[in-house]
Design an enzyme around this catalytic site. Structure first.
Site, PDB file in Angstrom:
ATOM      1  N   ASP A 255       0.863  -1.167   0.000  1.00 44.01           N
ATOM      2  CA  ASP A 255       0.000   0.000   0.000  1.00 44.01           C
ATOM      3  C   ASP A 255       0.910   1.230   0.000  1.00 44.01           C
ATOM      4  O   ASP A 255       2.088   1.157   0.357  1.00 44.01           O
ATOM      5  CB  ASP A 255      -0.926   0.001   1.216  1.00 44.01           C
ATOM      6  CG  ASP A 255      -2.203   0.777   0.958  1.00 44.01           C
ATOM      7  OD1 ASP A 255      -2.220   1.628   0.051  1.00 44.01           O
ATOM      8  OD2 ASP A 255      -3.194   0.550   1.676  1.00 44.01           O
TER       9      ASP A 255
ATOM     10  N   GLU B  52     -17.306   9.978   4.989  1.00 42.91           N
ATOM     11  CA  GLU B  52     -16.757   8.663   5.334  1.00 42.91           C
ATOM     12  C   GLU B  52     -15.889   8.208   4.169  1.00 42.91           C
ATOM     13  O   GLU B  52     -16.322   8.230   3.023  1.00 42.91           O
ATOM     14  CB  GLU B  52     -17.870   7.646   5.625  1.00 42.91           C
ATOM     15  CG  GLU B  52     -18.895   7.490   4.505  1.00 42.91           C
ATOM     16  CD  GLU B  52     -19.871   6.344   4.757  1.00 42.91           C
ATOM     17  OE1 GLU B  52     -19.681   5.571   5.711  1.00 42.91           O
ATOM     18  OE2 GLU B  52     -20.830   6.219   3.961  1.00 42.91           O
TER      19      GLU B  52
END
Length: 884
Positions: A278, A627
């Protein structure tokens, strides 16, 4: 401070020298697979020949996500950073499908495979465009994708849960495998696009602490919840890549974990592909986890433990010299050239097998035309997926609506378009259809009155091209592109002038536009109605002016994910407001003009606007700007990308109460990427439809469902709780007390719940042991009858309830099939359950067949709910261990 954060330099270096046999063995010539040539082995051999010709400097540069061109070998640049969770993201408008949580709600694996195949085609076409324009090496031009996200949505507070396929390991595995197969194509050895399931592993928030979190999962939870979908993705889906996560697992960074990258991935699951980190997860090893004392040691931990490609956020700004850390590690002896070669063979092998590089006789180079992007077929598929994702949670009979209904449409999301796209999506998608527009399209005979809401934290939609005019009056804006000069400024004359339908950069579409450039947009903004608007600019400098006086301006470029700075402005219908804005390459935020028409008297407008209506449709919920992935948001109910409450925003709760007080039937449409508390709506609304973030065609899908043109056959892939107070702490990764498998309370709506406009009936089950022994698996048969008067969809869900043993779940999904039936139609369905499907996991983390009596149910929802179902029992007489 954890026990690993204070590790000494000597201890860190010692840990690097854990044997990496499993990593090297897959790339060694002369092994069994090399003796019998196959495409993968042939690609490995050709990749090794390429690697042998590289200089040390060339080698270390290839370990980053931006792999530079090697002109002397005819190798073009390649960027491994390609995103396509629910639509390709690139230089041109692409098809935007529902957010993954909505795709999961379809409970339709064949549909998800078709969606992924369409996305794959568009990813391939973006690669073609990059090659044609000379922009290979840019994000979104590769023939791999960092999708799907198959983490378990264990807690509704996690902002990125919307990117997943929900809370259940079995559903996640089956949808994930379908997505991978659709993305990669029929031959995983020669993939159309390499799929990269993420984030491996035990990763699901909180977002603000993800770079330092040290997760200790119990052996049961690791085997039972956090790893099954990844195992399926590799063993069944044959994914060619995998992305390791930010966090630590049992003390080791996930991108330096022998448990995950060696024991499970390479040895237990036989993974042959490449591992990508990542973005900045390798940097985290030394900067945030403090697992390694410095950069040279940190990159060595990742490389020797199995990371082949490092995504580094510094590449976004064009930083050079990132390979120096690997060179220093070589000098110190932490890594060897053989370690680097092993990683590079895997990477070049993938580029040969996916057709980016020529050389394999069995693999034709990618030649997907750019015209394959956003085709009518893909748009139709996006609509179908959106319709099938919608979940009818409640219906007192008000739905479907009557053709001539008088509808008062309210709520901050009623005419919103940004909300449709969800997280990990591109502003460059086909024109989105709001609920207001979709309802009018679906119900031309109805009277739909849109009533503006007051200012809200969900405000901000991209200004559409219909509200823009060029200086000479044409639709859109004039865009002038200026290339940078060697002196560091910009050319006085634009290299390209064109009309664009919106404020987006299209630089990557044109070969003549340099990597470093600026864009100047000029034209006018024209409001469709007189009223109060909120305006904001992102990723640009300049202003929008009325008679030379700015009404909204930006002196500096905004940052990525920075909350919108909205300004209240009164606009007059038809009046021109002058636009002069500038953007530059390298700015993290996308250039955009956002707006929202609002009311300065919401309660009064609601009362007067709904006076003559037959019913009220309220569109409420959240957005992926509240979110989502780690971002600087801190408002009531939201923090850092995560949620702190399951409640709707306070102004929306008040709106629903005001609407109910008017005495009209109230239909609630919820748009959100995570579970919200719908307790009040359950008690007070006439109908509730969960719409998620439904993609570019979401508003039309809602219109089609409300009108009855489509049946809402989706099911909840999540448990909808009343409050976070019903759950363990967010930071607790133990599964006890969360998700339908281990939650002991009463949810507002359970996992698997969903209604239809018709009714279904199930026949008694027949269960047959495979080859005469239950331990070999089971075949389960039943039939479903549509006992109503409308065509509709049902999802047959198979659950197994095990005997009581330490760590046993309440019940567990082990099969599902979505079927569409005409009125009176009966269809037989069958499930074949493997020994693994029948297995469960002990507290010690041992998976196997556990002796005892089991209940098996098949129906429209979980056993013990109001859903129609049938049940039967079976018995396992002996224990049979299964491999991890």
């Amino acid at each position: 401070m954890t026990r690993m954060s204070a590790m000494s330099t000597a201890a860190a270096i010692a840990l690097l020298h854990v044997p990496a046999t499993a990593q090297v063995a897959t790339a060694q010539p002369g092994t069994a697979h090399a003796a019998t040539p196959d495409p993968w082995a042939q690609a490995d051999d050709q990749a090794r020949a390429i690697v042998d010709k590289l200089t040390p400097d060339e080698k270390v540069a290839q370990l980053l996500n931006v792999a530079p061109a090697i002109p002397r070998l005819g190798i073009p640049a390649y960027n491994w950073w390609t995103e396509s969770l629910h639509g390709a993201i690139g230089a041109v408008p692409t098809t935007n499908f529902p957010e993954p949580i909505g795709l999961a709600a379809t409970f339709d694996a064949p549909l998800i495979k078709a969606v992924a195949s369409a996305i794959s085609t568009e990813v391939q076409a973006l690669h073609t465009l990059g090659r044609q324009t000379g922009h290979l090496g840019k994000i979104g031009t590769g023939l791999d994708t960092w999708s799907p996200n198959i983490n378990i949505f264990r807690d509704p507070r996690w902002g990125r849960g919307q990117e997943t396929y929900g809370e259940d390991p079995f559903l996640t595995a089956r949808i994930g495998v379908a997505f991978i197969q659709g993305m990669q194509g029929d031959n995983p050895d020669l993939p159309d696009v390499v799929a990269t399931p993420k984030h491996f592993a035990v990763h699901s928030g909180p977002e603000p602490s993800r770079h330092t979190d040290n997760i200790f999962a119990t052996p049961r939870d690791l085997e039972d919840s956090y790893l099954p979908a990844f195992r399926a993705a590799i063993v069944e889906g044959k994914a060619g890549s995998i992305m390791c996560a930010y966090n630590r697992v049992d003390g080791e960074p996930a991108c330096g974990s022998t448990l995950l990258l060696r024991d499970y991935l390479r040895e237990a699951w036989g993974f042959r592909g490449y591992v990508v980190s990542d973005c900045d997860a390798v940097v985290d090893i030394y900067d945030h986890h403090k697992y390694a004392p410095d950069a040279a040691t940190g990159v060595a931990v990742a490389l020797r433990r199995g990371v082949d490609s490092e995504c580094n956020n510094a590449t976004l700004g064009g930083k050079t010299g990132l390979g120096d850390r690997y060179k220093e590690s070589l000098v110190r002896g932490h890594i060897s050239m053989a370690d680097i070669d092993t990683a590079l063979v895997r990477l070049f092998s993938a580029r040969l097998r996916n057709g980016d590089l020529p050389g394999l006789a069995a693999r034709r180079p990618n030649a997907t035309p750019v015209t394959a992007i956003d085709t009518p077929d893909h748009r139709a598929l996006a609509l179908t997926a959106a319709e099938k994702s919608l979940v009818l949670l409640k219906n007192d009979g008000v739905l479907p609506l009557k053709p001539g209904a008088r509808i008062a449409l309210i709520g901050p999301l009623a005419d919103a378009t940004r909300v449709l796209r969800g997280n990990y999506s591109s502003a460059k998608s086909a024109p989105p259809v709001s609920v207001a527009d979709g309802l009018r399209q679906a119900m031309p005979g109805a009277a739909v009155t849109l009533i503006p809401f007051g200012a809200s934290i969900t405000d901000g939609d991209l200004v559409p091209g219909t509200a823009l005019r060029t200086p000479d009056g044409k639709p859109g804006l004039r865009a002038q592109y200026y290339n940078a000069t060697t002196a560091g400024d910009y050319a006085a004359t634009p290299i390209l002038t064109r009309v664009e339908d919106s404020l987006v950069s299209r630089a990557s579409e044109f070969k003549q536009v340099a990597d470093k450039h600026k864009i100047v947009w000029t034209g006018d903004l024209i409001a469709p109605e007189t009223g109060l608007y909120r305006l904001a600019l992102t990723g640009v400098k300049g202003d929008i002016a009325d008679g030379g006086k700015p009404i909204v301006s930006a002196a500096e470029y905004s940052a990525w994910a920075e909350p919108l700075k909205l300004t209240d402005v009164r606009l007059a219908k038809g009046q021109r407001y002058a636009i002069r804005l500038q953007g530059e390459s390298g700015v993290s935020a996308s250039p955009a003009i956002f707006w929202k028409r609002i009311s300065d008297n919401p309660a009064g407008d609601l009362a007067s606007g709904a006076k003559d209506a037959d019913l009220i449709v309220a569109v409420v919920g959240l957005t992926s700007d509240l979110e989502g992935e780690e971002m600087p948001v801190k408002v009531d109910g939201f923090s850092g990308g995560d949620r702190t409450s399951l409640a709707l925003p306070a102004d929306q709760r008040a709106l629903l109460e005001q609407a109910k007080a008017l005495g009209k039937p109230l239909v609630v449409i919820a748009m959100n990427g995570s579970a919200i508390n719908l307790g009040w709506a359950k008690d007070n609304a006439a109908a509730i439809v969960e719409a998620w973030y439904p993609g570019q065609s979401g508003g039309l899908a809602v219109g089609n469902v409300l009108s009855g043109k489509a049946d809402p056959g989706g099911r909840l892939p999540l448990t909808f709780y009343s409050s976070v107070d019903d759950l363990p702490p967010f930071t607790d990764y133990g599964m006890d007390g969360r998700t339908y498998r281990y939650f002991k309370g009463t949810p507002v709506y359970p996992f698997g719940h969903g209604l239809s406009y018709t009714r279904f009936r199930y026949a008694p089950l027949t269960i047959e042991a495979i080859d005469g022994a239950t331990e070999n698996g089971l075949r389960v048969r039943t039939s479903i009858t549509n006992s109503g008067v409308r065509t509709g969809d049902d999802v047959a869900q198979l659950y197994i309830t095990p005997p009581r043993f330490g760590g046993a779940p309440r019940t567990a999904l082990r099969g599902f099939q979505r079927v569409s039936l005409k009125p009176g139609e009966t269809r037989e369905i069958a499930f074949t359950l493997s020994p693994r499907d029948l297995s469960f996991v002990t507290m010690a983390g041992a998976r196997g067949l556990i002796p005892g009596a089991y209940q098996l149910s098949v129906g429209s929802g979980q056993p013990g709910t109001d859903a129609p179902s049938q049940s039967a029992t079976y018995t396992l007489s002996k224990a049979v261990p299964l491999p991890k």
